[in-house]
Design a protein around this motif. Structure first.
Motif, short mmCIF file in Angstrom:
data_model
loop_
_atom_site.label_atom_id
_atom_site.label_comp_id
_atom_site.label_asym_id
_atom_site.label_seq_id
_atom_site.Cartn_x
_atom_site.Cartn_y
_atom_site.Cartn_z
N THR A 1 -7.23 -1.12 7.90
CA THR A 1 -7.63 -1.32 6.49
C THR A 1 -7.17 -2.45 5.99
N LEU A 2 -5.78 -2.43 6.17
CA LEU A 2 -5.05 -3.66 5.50
C LEU A 2 -5.51 -4.94 5.98
N ARG B 1 -8.23 -5.93 7.00
CA ARG B 1 -9.63 -6.01 6.40
C ARG B 1 -9.41 -6.69 5.14
N GLU B 2 -8.48 -6.05 4.16
CA GLU B 2 -8.42 -6.21 2.73
C GLU B 2 -7.50 -7.57 2.74
N LEU B 3 -6.67 -8.01 3.56
CA LEU B 3 -5.69 -9.01 3.54
C LEU B 3 -6.51 -10.42 4.13
N GLY B 4 -7.76 -10.08 4.88
CA GLY B 4 -8.63 -11.05 5.26
C GLY B 4 -8.54 -11.74 6.72
N TYR C 1 0.78 -1.06 0.07
CA TYR C 1 0.10 0.05 0.16
C TYR C 1 0.81 1.21 0.03
N THR D 1 -4.31 2.79 8.43
CA THR D 1 -3.80 1.71 7.56
C THR D 1 -3.61 0.33 7.86
N THR E 1 1.21 -13.30 7.22
CA THR E 1 1.40 -12.04 6.64
C THR E 1 2.15 -11.01 7.97
#
Length: 113
Positions: free
Chosen positions: A69-70, A72-75, A19, A66, A36
């Protein structure tokens, strides 16, 4: 001499970017401690947590936003994750440019160690 992370911000060293915006850069850690493991840094050089000024509070908040947000986006936001910031030698800081470790994808234990 510029720090390692400043060299990444300036692209003298190319990070594995996850990002980026005008204030923040996030990239995969080269020595991951979880499935991760992303480092989130401000583009502005701030050496340690002790060096954060009142003017930096919005920027530090961007790092936290950030991370969430990451996650959430990365699951892995719903399962949970760990966010760590180290300060100085005894705190485990190895690069003197503040950075947040976002780690997820496994269960973490406590105490951290």
């Amino acid at each position: 001499m510029e720090c390692l992370f400043c060299k990444m911000v300036n692209r003298d060293i190319e990070p594995d970017v996850v990002y980026e915006d005008e204030h923040v850069l996030a990239f995969n850690d080269i020595n991951p401690q979880a499935p991760t493991h992303v480092l989130i840094i401000p583009k502005k050089h701030i050496a340690t947590l002790n060096d954060i000024t009142p003017e930096d509070l919005t920027l530090v908040g961007r790092l936290q936003h950030t991370a969430a947000t990451l996650a959430r986006e990365l699951g892995f936001a719903e399962d949970g994750y760990r966010v760590v910031m180290n300060c100085n030698d005894h705190g485990g800081q190895s690069v003197y440019h503040i950075h947040m470790h976002l780690m997820g994808g496994r269960r973490f234990t406590w105490p951290a160690g």
